[in-house]
Design a protein around this motif. Structure first.
Motif, PDB file in Angstrom:
ATOM      1  N   ASP A   1       0.809  -1.220   0.000  1.00 50.75           N
ATOM      2  CA  ASP A   1       0.000   0.000   0.000  1.00 50.75           C
ATOM      3  C   ASP A   1       0.844   1.273   0.000  1.00 50.75           C
ATOM      4  OD1 ASP A   1       0.983  -0.698   2.446  1.00 50.75           O
ATOM      5  OD2 ASP A   1      -0.677   0.150   3.606  1.00 50.75           O
TER       6      ASP A   1
ATOM      7  N   TRP B   1       0.420  -8.662   1.588  1.00 48.43           N
ATOM      8  CA  TRP B   1      -0.596  -7.652   1.289  1.00 48.43           C
ATOM      9  C   TRP B   1      -1.777  -8.312   0.606  1.00 48.43           C
ATOM     10  CZ3 TRP B   1      -2.269  -3.291   2.810  1.00 48.43           C
ATOM     11  CH2 TRP B   1      -3.119  -2.516   2.002  1.00 48.43           C
ATOM     12  N   THR B   2      -2.952  -8.164   1.211  1.00 47.87           N
ATOM     13  CA  THR B   2      -4.190  -8.729   0.663  1.00 47.87           C
ATOM     14  C   THR B   2      -5.200  -7.613   0.483  1.00 47.87           C
ATOM     15  OG1 THR B   2      -5.179  -9.158   2.837  1.00 47.87           O
ATOM     16  CG2 THR B   2      -3.741 -10.871   1.925  1.00 47.87           C
ATOM     17  N   SER B   3      -6.373  -7.982  -0.025  1.00 47.50           N
ATOM     18  CA  SER B   3      -7.435  -6.992  -0.222  1.00 47.50           C
ATOM     19  C   SER B   3      -7.926  -6.432   1.116  1.00 47.50           C
ATOM     20  CB  SER B   3      -8.612  -7.633  -0.976  1.00 47.50           C
ATOM     21  OG  SER B   3      -9.115  -8.757  -0.258  1.00 47.50           O
ATOM     22  N   GLN B   4      -7.669  -7.166   2.196  1.00 48.42           N
ATOM     23  CA  GLN B   4      -8.066  -6.721   3.524  1.00 48.42           C
ATOM     24  C   GLN B   4      -6.959  -5.951   4.236  1.00 48.42           C
ATOM     25  OE1 GLN B   4     -11.222  -7.256   4.447  1.00 48.42           O
ATOM     26  NE2 GLN B   4     -11.556  -8.319   2.495  1.00 48.42           N
ATOM     27  N   GLY B   5      -5.802  -5.792   3.580  1.00 52.81           N
ATOM     28  CA  GLY B   5      -4.685  -5.102   4.190  1.00 52.81           C
ATOM     29  C   GLY B   5      -3.531  -6.049   4.475  1.00 52.81           C
ATOM     30  N   HIS B   6      -2.627  -5.652   5.345  1.00 57.99           N
ATOM     31  CA  HIS B   6      -1.468  -6.473   5.696  1.00 57.99           C
ATOM     32  C   HIS B   6      -1.923  -7.667   6.535  1.00 57.99           C
ATOM     33  CE1 HIS B   6       1.689  -3.672   4.323  1.00 57.99           C
ATOM     34  NE2 HIS B   6       0.819  -2.720   4.660  1.00 57.99           N
ATOM     35  N   TYR B   7      -1.401  -8.823   6.178  1.00 59.32           N
ATOM     36  CA  TYR B   7      -1.708 -10.020   6.971  1.00 59.32           C
ATOM     37  C   TYR B   7      -0.426 -10.542   7.601  1.00 59.32           C
ATOM     38  CZ  TYR B   7      -2.644 -14.792   8.310  1.00 59.32           C
ATOM     39  OH  TYR B   7      -2.724 -15.955   9.016  1.00 59.32           O
TER      40      TYR B   7
END
Length: 580
Positions: free
Chosen positions: A300, A537-543
């Protein structure tokens, strides 16, 4: 039939791993146009799997060479000078047959196990002439029959020893393959599924592997229903991961089972399997997260390259692995009470296993032989002990054996009989309640290591190490200290509370604590590296994988406590049976 199926699954796993190396390398060569080294991440899959398979085969060579005399049953000739050539021949033969040695060892175990069952049945059904013959039967006939039963019992012990030995050796072969090969394959397949299919990859190895699956299973890749849904890829890969995990868990559980001399119920094995399953997932998460976060992603903040490269990740992984190995070995060598009871291979196997999961040091033992060795070490025999007790019950012997003469020449009994019980004469103790203090401290010393015989000098040194006892002892003369210690020790020996040969289970609470502390520290270090790299990095943010790490660790502890609370063999013999 069951051992044959077991061996089939074992070798099927090894064949599967070799096939995966071929499929991965062929797909990588095709996708890279004969330049596999231009894609180091994908090439590392092939490299690590090949190294794991090679290391396993090398260890098979070592095990086969080390145990060749036991496997081919020529160990009884090792002290004979004329048999050295024969032993060398069998060691060379063991090296040649090392890839098939697990199968040979398993066959020997099955053979001796079947003979053991037959001999046990023969012993159970052996006619006792004292029961079936008439009352006027001759004593010689009874004696002959009794000797036959004794010989059958000795034969049962010998067969049981051989059967358990081959079971242990087969377990060592299995667990080595599981920890090195199967665990590596699981990590590689997870990375293949979740990393190589990213959009920004220059090549997608998983696509090449999928096409190789079509060729291997004879399925056409054009327009088929299974092709559209990627069923072949998902079913084969997820099935392989589950199968390899099952191989790892069964190998670890059977190692624990044989090390406990088969003294674990089926329900206990299931609970242990769940404990090992969650802990294995926790430890493998470290490797998966470390390598997965080294690959480029669109973060991001606009960055694409992670802070830690693949080379650095390999270095960190090897550093964690060797530190884990070194810390486990150092701790067990210095602080594990039963460490000296095993040989070099027993030590290696346990340390190797603890690089993946947490299992206390255990080694298969022959209970009767161990008890006899402890009796010899303590100069103890039931006959001598009974004679000593009988003599103490007689007044003349009591005065002669356990008495002291003071400076005025008056003879006083060191022990006295109170309502039929032999108790120390409290007049010999220079301080009130000193006997109770000495008694508690000596018993505490004894249970710290029941395999070591206590004497007056050892007890005195340890008492001076205790601050409270040191203050009391400093107020007494040295000869009074030694006399009081001697009286207390002899009384505790008489009633069988110390210096008594025991098959005492090794306490493992401290070992579990430190080994799990190493696991927690490793998880924090790996999670810190993951945070530094930005995670995934995913669609939900950092995992970040903190939920998997601490969730699996918590569940593993729950099932471990459940095993010791409900299924451990000595759970009802101690006041606090958890983990000890």
């Amino acid at each position: 039939m069951l051992p044959f199926v077991e061996a089939s699954f074992f070798y099927l796993e090894k064949i599967k791993n070799i096939i995966y190396v071929h499929i991965f390398f062929s797909a990588l060569v095709d996708l890279s146009h004969n330049k596999p080294l231009d894609h180091p991440f994908e090439f590392s899959f092939v490299l690590f799997m090949s190294l794991a398979i090679s290391a396993t085969q090398f260890l098979y060579l070592c095990y086969s060479f080390y145990f060749a005399e036991d496997i081919f049953e020529v160990g009884h000739e090792k002290n004979c000078e004329h048999s050295k050539g024969k032993i060398i021949f069998f060691k060379i033969l063991a090296l040649v047959l090392s890839p098939l040695m697990p199968c040979y060892v398993l066959a020997n175990h099955v053979y001796y196990d079947s003979k053991l069952s037959i001999t046990r049945r023969h012993l159970q059904t052996h006619n006792d002439s004292a029961d079936i013959e008439e009352k006027d039967v001759e004593d010689s006939a009874k004696q002959i029959n009794q000797n036959e039963r004794i010989e059958l019992y000795k034969n049962v012990c010998k067969l049981e020893t051989k059967s358990l030995l081959y079971r242990k050796l087969y377990s060592y072969f299995r667990v080595t393959s599981a920890v090195l090969e199967s665990a590596t394959v699981i990590v590689v397949l997870v990375l293949l599924l979740f990393v190589t299919n990213r959009r920004n990859r220059s090549i997608k190895l998983i696509v090449g592997v999928e096409h190789r699956f079509y060729t291997f299973f004879g399925i056409t890749s054009g327009g088929a229903f299974v092709t559209e849904l990627n069923l072949v890829r998902d079913v084969v890969l997820f099935g392989s991961i589950l199968y390899s995990l099952l191989i790892v868990l069964t190998a670890l559980v059977k190692y624990w089972y044989q090390a406990k001399n088969l003294a674990i119920s089926f329900s206990g094995q299931v609970v242990l399997g769940l404990y090992l399953c969650f802990l294995t997932m926790n430890r493998l998460t470290t490797a998966v997260s470390l390598f997965a976060t080294t690959q480029p992603l669109n973060f991001d903040d606009g960055a694409k390259l992670p802070k830690i490269s693949l080379t650095a990740a390999v270095f960190i992984f090897l550093l964690i692995l060797f530190l884990r190995f070194g810390l486990v070995y150092f701790y067990k060598m210095k602080f594990c009470r039963g460490w000296k009871s095993g040989n070099m291979v027993d030590h290696w196997i346990n340390v190797l296993i603890n690089t993946l999961v947490v299992i206390p040091f255990m080694v298969q033992t022959e209970s009767i032989r161990v008890l006899k060795e402890i009796e010899k070490k303590f100069s103890f025999s039931p006959e001598k002990n009974q004679q000593k007790r009988d003599s103490l019950k007689r007044k003349t012997s009591l005065l002669r054996l356990v008495s002291e003469v003071d400076q005025k020449g008056t003879q006083s009994s060191v022990v006295e009989s109170i309502a039929g019980f032999v108790m120390p004469n409290m007049n010999f103790f220079t301080a009130p309640l000193l006997y109770d203090d000495f008694r508690a401290e000596i018993r505490k010393m004894w249970w710290e290591d029941p395999t070591t015989k206590l004497d007056v000098e050892t007890i005195r040194k340890k008492l001076y190490e205790d601050r409270g006892m040191k203050i009391i002892l400093n107020t007494m003369k040295k000869e009074d200290v030694d006399q009081n210690i001697k009286i207390t020790l002899e009384h505790l020996e008489y009633i069988g509370m110390v210096n008594t040969p025991l098959l005492n289970p090794t306490q493992t609470k401290r070992e579990y604590f430190w080994l799990f502390l190493f696991v927690v520290l490793e998880n924090f270090v790996a999670l810190g590296i993951e945070l530094g790299n930005g995670g995934v990095w995913t669609s939900q943010g950092h995992y970040y994988s903190w939920d998997i790490r601490f969730g699996t660790l918590a569940l593993s502890l729950v099932f471990l406590l459940a095993y010791y609370k409900k299924y451990h063999m000595t759970r009802d013999l101690t006041s606090n049976p958890i983990c000890g």
